[in-house]
Write a protein that holds these residues in place. Structure first.
Motif, PDB file in Angstrom:
ATOM      1  N   SER A 164      -4.517  16.648  -6.527  1.00  0.00           N
ATOM      2  CA  SER A 164      -4.411  15.283  -7.058  1.00  0.00           C
ATOM      3  C   SER A 164      -5.562  14.407  -6.587  1.00  0.00           C
ATOM      4  N   ASP A 165      -6.323  14.852  -5.573  1.00  0.00           N
ATOM      5  CA  ASP A 165      -7.491  14.096  -5.122  1.00  0.00           C
ATOM      6  C   ASP A 165      -8.730  14.377  -5.970  1.00  0.00           C
ATOM      7  N   ILE A 166      -8.704  15.425  -6.798  1.00  0.00           N
ATOM      8  CA  ILE A 166      -9.899  15.833  -7.535  1.00  0.00           C
ATOM      9  C   ILE A 166     -10.423  14.740  -8.474  1.00  0.00           C
ATOM     10  N   PRO A 167      -9.586  14.085  -9.317  1.00  0.00           N
ATOM     11  CA  PRO A 167     -10.142  13.046 -10.195  1.00  0.00           C
ATOM     12  C   PRO A 167     -10.818  11.914  -9.429  1.00  0.00           C
ATOM     13  N   LEU A 168     -10.245  11.503  -8.300  1.00  0.00           N
ATOM     14  CA  LEU A 168     -10.847  10.424  -7.518  1.00  0.00           C
ATOM     15  C   LEU A 168     -12.179  10.864  -6.919  1.00  0.00           C
ATOM     16  N   LEU A 169     -12.229  12.087  -6.390  1.00  0.00           N
ATOM     17  CA  LEU A 169     -13.470  12.595  -5.817  1.00  0.00           C
ATOM     18  C   LEU A 169     -14.541  12.763  -6.895  1.00  0.00           C
ATOM     19  N   VAL A 170     -14.145  13.262  -8.070  1.00  0.00           N
ATOM     20  CA  VAL A 170     -15.096  13.410  -9.172  1.00  0.00           C
ATOM     21  C   VAL A 170     -15.676  12.054  -9.554  1.00  0.00           C
ATOM     22  N   SER A 171     -14.831  11.043  -9.656  1.00  0.00           N
ATOM     23  CA  SER A 171     -15.302   9.701  -9.997  1.00  0.00           C
ATOM     24  C   SER A 171     -16.271   9.178  -8.942  1.00  0.00           C
ATOM     25  N   SER A 189     -14.415  -4.699 -12.196  1.00  0.00           N
ATOM     26  CA  SER A 189     -15.496  -5.297 -11.396  1.00  0.00           C
ATOM     27  C   SER A 189     -14.993  -6.344 -10.412  1.00  0.00           C
ATOM     28  N   ASP A 190     -13.729  -6.717 -10.501  1.00  0.00           N
ATOM     29  CA  ASP A 190     -13.230  -7.817  -9.669  1.00  0.00           C
ATOM     30  C   ASP A 190     -12.053  -7.366  -8.803  1.00  0.00           C
ATOM     31  N   LEU A 191     -12.083  -6.106  -8.356  1.00  0.00           N
ATOM     32  CA  LEU A 191     -10.965  -5.586  -7.585  1.00  0.00           C
ATOM     33  C   LEU A 191     -10.960  -6.171  -6.182  1.00  0.00           C
ATOM     34  N   SER A 192      -9.766  -6.455  -5.700  1.00  0.00           N
ATOM     35  CA  SER A 192      -9.609  -6.853  -4.302  1.00  0.00           C
ATOM     36  C   SER A 192      -9.243  -5.619  -3.484  1.00  0.00           C
ATOM     37  N   GLU A 193      -9.294  -5.751  -2.173  1.00  0.00           N
ATOM     38  CA  GLU A 193      -8.923  -4.626  -1.297  1.00  0.00           C
ATOM     39  C   GLU A 193      -7.486  -4.208  -1.535  1.00  0.00           C
ATOM     40  N   ASP A 194      -6.607  -5.164  -1.828  1.00  0.00           N
ATOM     41  CA  ASP A 194      -5.201  -4.841  -2.060  1.00  0.00           C
ATOM     42  C   ASP A 194      -5.007  -3.959  -3.286  1.00  0.00           C
ATOM     43  N   ASP A 195      -5.906  -4.084  -4.274  1.00  0.00           N
ATOM     44  CA  ASP A 195      -5.754  -3.314  -5.507  1.00  0.00           C
ATOM     45  C   ASP A 195      -6.006  -1.830  -5.306  1.00  0.00           C
ATOM     46  N   THR A 196      -6.872  -1.479  -4.365  1.00  0.00           N
ATOM     47  CA  THR A 196      -7.293  -0.081  -4.227  1.00  0.00           C
ATOM     48  C   THR A 196      -7.054   0.501  -2.844  1.00  0.00           C
ATOM     49  N   SER A 197      -6.424  -0.235  -1.949  1.00  0.00           N
ATOM     50  CA  SER A 197      -6.279   0.252  -0.580  1.00  0.00           C
ATOM     51  C   SER A 197      -5.493   1.560  -0.521  1.00  0.00           C
ATOM     52  N   TYR A 198      -4.576   1.773  -1.458  1.00  0.00           N
ATOM     53  CA  TYR A 198      -3.775   2.994  -1.422  1.00  0.00           C
ATOM     54  C   TYR A 198      -4.591   4.226  -1.800  1.00  0.00           C
ATOM     55  N   LEU A 199      -5.774   4.036  -2.396  1.00  0.00           N
ATOM     56  CA  LEU A 199      -6.628   5.152  -2.772  1.00  0.00           C
ATOM     57  C   LEU A 199      -7.601   5.545  -1.673  1.00  0.00           C
ATOM     58  N   HIS A 200      -7.865   4.637  -0.744  1.00  0.00           N
ATOM     59  CA  HIS A 200      -8.896   4.854   0.262  1.00  0.00           C
ATOM     60  C   HIS A 200      -8.275   5.077   1.628  1.00  0.00           C
ATOM     61  N   GLU A 221       0.824  -1.205   0.000  1.00  0.00           N
ATOM     62  CA  GLU A 221       0.000   0.000   0.000  1.00  0.00           C
ATOM     63  C   GLU A 221       0.859   1.256   0.000  1.00  0.00           C
ATOM     64  N   ILE A 222       1.885   1.272   0.835  1.00  0.00           N
ATOM     65  CA  ILE A 222       2.760   2.446   0.929  1.00  0.00           C
ATOM     66  C   ILE A 222       3.515   2.660  -0.377  1.00  0.00           C
ATOM     67  N   MET A 223       4.082   1.593  -0.926  1.00  0.00           N
ATOM     68  CA  MET A 223       4.875   1.718  -2.148  1.00  0.00           C
ATOM     69  C   MET A 223       3.995   2.119  -3.339  1.00  0.00           C
ATOM     70  N   VAL A 229     -11.735   9.158  -0.312  1.00  0.00           N
ATOM     71  CA  VAL A 229     -10.621   8.762  -1.156  1.00  0.00           C
ATOM     72  C   VAL A 229      -9.629   9.902  -1.250  1.00  0.00           C
ATOM     73  N   GLY A 230      -8.390   9.548  -1.480  1.00  0.00           N
ATOM     74  CA  GLY A 230      -7.361  10.553  -1.648  1.00  0.00           C
ATOM     75  C   GLY A 230      -5.992   9.923  -1.716  1.00  0.00           C
ATOM     76  N   VAL A 231      -5.130  10.525  -2.499  1.00  0.00           N
ATOM     77  CA  VAL A 231      -3.748  10.051  -2.589  1.00  0.00           C
ATOM     78  C   VAL A 231      -2.762  11.178  -2.304  1.00  0.00           C
ATOM     79  N   SER A 232      -3.275  12.370  -2.076  1.00  0.00           N
ATOM     80  CA  SER A 232      -2.379  13.505  -1.840  1.00  0.00           C
ATOM     81  C   SER A 232      -1.691  13.355  -0.493  1.00  0.00           C
TER      82      SER A 232
END
Length: 573
Positions: free
Chosen positions: A414-421, A202-213, A70-72, A239-242
């Motif tokens: 940098s959080d704007i695209p994620l929030l918009v989605s 449609s088949d994402l695991s928690e590991d795939d997106t944990s760095y975004l949430h 997640e960190i990397m 959500v955010g990556v900033s």
């Protein structure tokens, strides 16, 4: 806009890679005498690969693979997003396919991986579609994983995948997620990655997106987690990556297991109450009440009865006894929003309640013990309020135990695209409407807007746009900025080569302005004078914030600092 790009060029695009390499070479600067390397105006480092891989191994050993990944991945995403933004700022009117192709070339130039296209990248920004399919060879991360940890049961190119997602998100304005489906660290002959819009997986695991949430980032360690009856975390839709977002999430994670008073600071609309609810949801008081009160919404004469309760007959209209917010929050958390608006007499009684952990209802002489954890929020500078005599100094120090400042949206773009989605999905589902996506002009307008209302304003703007746009159509500027908002426009700016250029465009309904170039030429004796005036004025308008001034002039921060330093040196001569 529909674009297809293949790293390395194709028969249809002769000399494509050559143009990319020339463009990149123009934006690389080495200044060994001052210890600086710059790429697109941002400072870079030449880092020993062996040191990096040793750090990666230590992260895995200390934190475990899920948290290290997640960190990397988050680190790679931030690097990719930063590179994408600077490419956009420096590229002028080059088509999006050329800008997308710079990403794989940049990562290769930085020594991480070599990209070979299978299908390359196909993108239609206005329809919100994206597809990418690449082979990776010479992956630094896969080699590091094999060397230190041996054969892996899962893909290991975390940082490179994060970089690809961040870069493509910045360029397209669409949240793009790349996934590694084959990896040399798993024994495959090469690594292979596929990129699609985040919403289409449609088949994402928690590991795939944990760095975004914030959910997993803020979630308590297992040893500190609440019991089986705990409520789910309120961070699931955050959500955010900033760096700013994740810094706040980290502070919330640290303070949540304690019983300390927390003071959230920040402008209106940054999400103070949402973070307060998130803190409650991962605290030991999660199965107890969360009671919120907006101090600004209560008439002065009713503040005490709202906070402490009222006894029957205490005043005209008090026909029954009722508990106040302190009693209703007993055992749980009391959230005091906009606490700076409390009248001074009520501040004194609040201070006593915090110190003694007991309250008296209005019209009653009975003292009631309460066990309440206080979370407060303010959108004003409380120190300034104390100096002005509008806020009690002793109450300020009682509340200022663990201050958490939430940055405004303009400082974490940098959080704007994620929030918009996220908001697009929410409102499309609520209104039963299909929206294709946002036009490129709409993405640019959202990026350049100042966001005085922060995340709340963005949420409202997307809700409005979903209502206004046609079924199956794309959201454009007129759908977003239909509430009287002013789109930031500049009369002129300096491009990456230092030349004067017209910049921006008027918002719908704005009155066009006259071209200022002629009058500037009349007033300025030389281009250096003009450049110096622009740089200093931008810095002054941004209150000395070099990053904001660089964004205003569409320059990288390093490029801006270099030019302003030269301008200052000329003035001193």
């Amino acid at each position: 806009m529909n674009a297809k790009t293949e790293q390395g060029g194709s028969a249809a695009q002769p000399g494509y890679a050559g143009w990319i390499d020339r463009a990149l070479a123009e934006h690389v600067r080495f200044a060994p005498d001052v210890g600086q390397i710059a790429l697109f105006g941002q400072r870079m480092l030449l880092l020993h690969a062996s040191s990096f891989t040793a750090l990666r191994r230590e992260l895995v050993e200390r934190l475990g693979i899920p948290q290290a990944r997640e960190i990397m991945t988050r680190l790679g995403y931030q690097q990719g997003y930063d590179d994408g933004v600077r490419v956009l700022e420096s590229a002028g009117d080059h088509p999006i396919e050329e800008l997308l192709s710079m990403g794989p070339r940049l990562r290769a130039m930085e020594g991480f991986v070599v990209n070979r296209p299978i299908d390359g990248m196909t993108c239609d920004v206005e329809r919100g579609t994206f597809w990418g399919d690449y082979l990776w060879t010479f992956s630094m991360e896969a080699e590091a994983h094999l060397e230190h940890l041996g054969l892996s049961g899962a893909p290991a190119c975390w940082m490179i995948v994060g970089y690809a997602s961040g870069y493509c998100t910045a360029i397209t304005g669409i949240p793009i997620l790349w996934r590694e489906i084959e990896c040399c660290a798993m024994g495959h002959s090469h690594c292979r990655v596929i990129g699609r819009p985040l919403a289409e997986w449609s088949d994402l695991s928690e590991d795939d997106t944990s760095y975004l949430h914030a959910e997993t980032f803020v979630g308590l360690p297992k040893s500190d987690a609440p019991g089986p009856g705990a409520k789910p975390s309120a961070l699931g839709n955050m959500v955010g990556v900033s760096a700013g977002f994740n810094a706040v999430a980290g502070l919330v994670r640290r303070v949540a297991p304690t019983d300390s008073t927390v003071l959230f600071l920040g402008e209106s609309g940054v999400g103070k109450e949402r973070f307060a609810k998130a803190l409650h949801s991962i605290s030991a008081r999660v199965d107890k009440p969360f009671v919120a009160i907006n101090c600004a919404a209560i008439p002065d004469e009713l503040v005490e009865s709202e906070l402490f309760g009222v006894e029957k007959g205490a005043f005209t209209g008090a026909d029954r006894s009722r508990p106040g917010r302190f009693e209703r929050a007993d055992g749980g958390i009391l959230f005091l929003d906009e606490i700076a608006t409390l009248p001074l007499p009520s501040q004194g009684k609040l201070l006593r309640a915090l110190q003694e952990r007991e309250i008296e209802r209005v019209g009653d002489s009975r003292v009631r013990k309460v066990d309440v954890r206080i979370i407060a929020a303010a959108n004003r500078d409380l120190r300034q309020e104390v100096e002005a005599g509008r806020f009690r100094e002793d109450l300020f120090y009682r509340l200022n135990v663990f201050p958490v400042t939430i940055p405004p949206l303009r400082d974490r773009r940098s959080d704007i695209p994620l929030l918009v989605s996220l908001f697009l999905q929410q409102f499309s589902a609520r209104f039963g409407k299909t929206v294709a996506g946002l036009t490129r002009h709409a993405h640019e307008a959202l990026w350049n807007y100042d966001w005085p209302g922060n995340v709340r304003e963005l949420e409202n703007m997307i809700e409005r746009a979903v209502i206004l746009c046609d079924e199956g159509g794309s959201i454009d500027i007129q759908h977003l900025f239909a509430g009287g908002e002013k789109i930031n426009t500049r009369l002129f700016g300096i491009d990456a080569s230092g030349r004067l250029e017209e910049a921006g465009r008027n918002a719908p309904g704005d009155t066009p302005v006259d071209d200022p170039v002629d009058s500037l030429l009349d007033d300025m004796t030389s281009f250096k004078d003009l450049e110096e005036a622009l740089l200093k004025r931008a810095l002054r308008r941004c209150n000395g914030n070099a990053s904001a001034a660089a964004r205003m002039l569409k320059m990288g921060r390093g490029q801006f600092e270099y030019r302003i330093r030269k301008a200052m040196d000329r003035s001193a001569e």
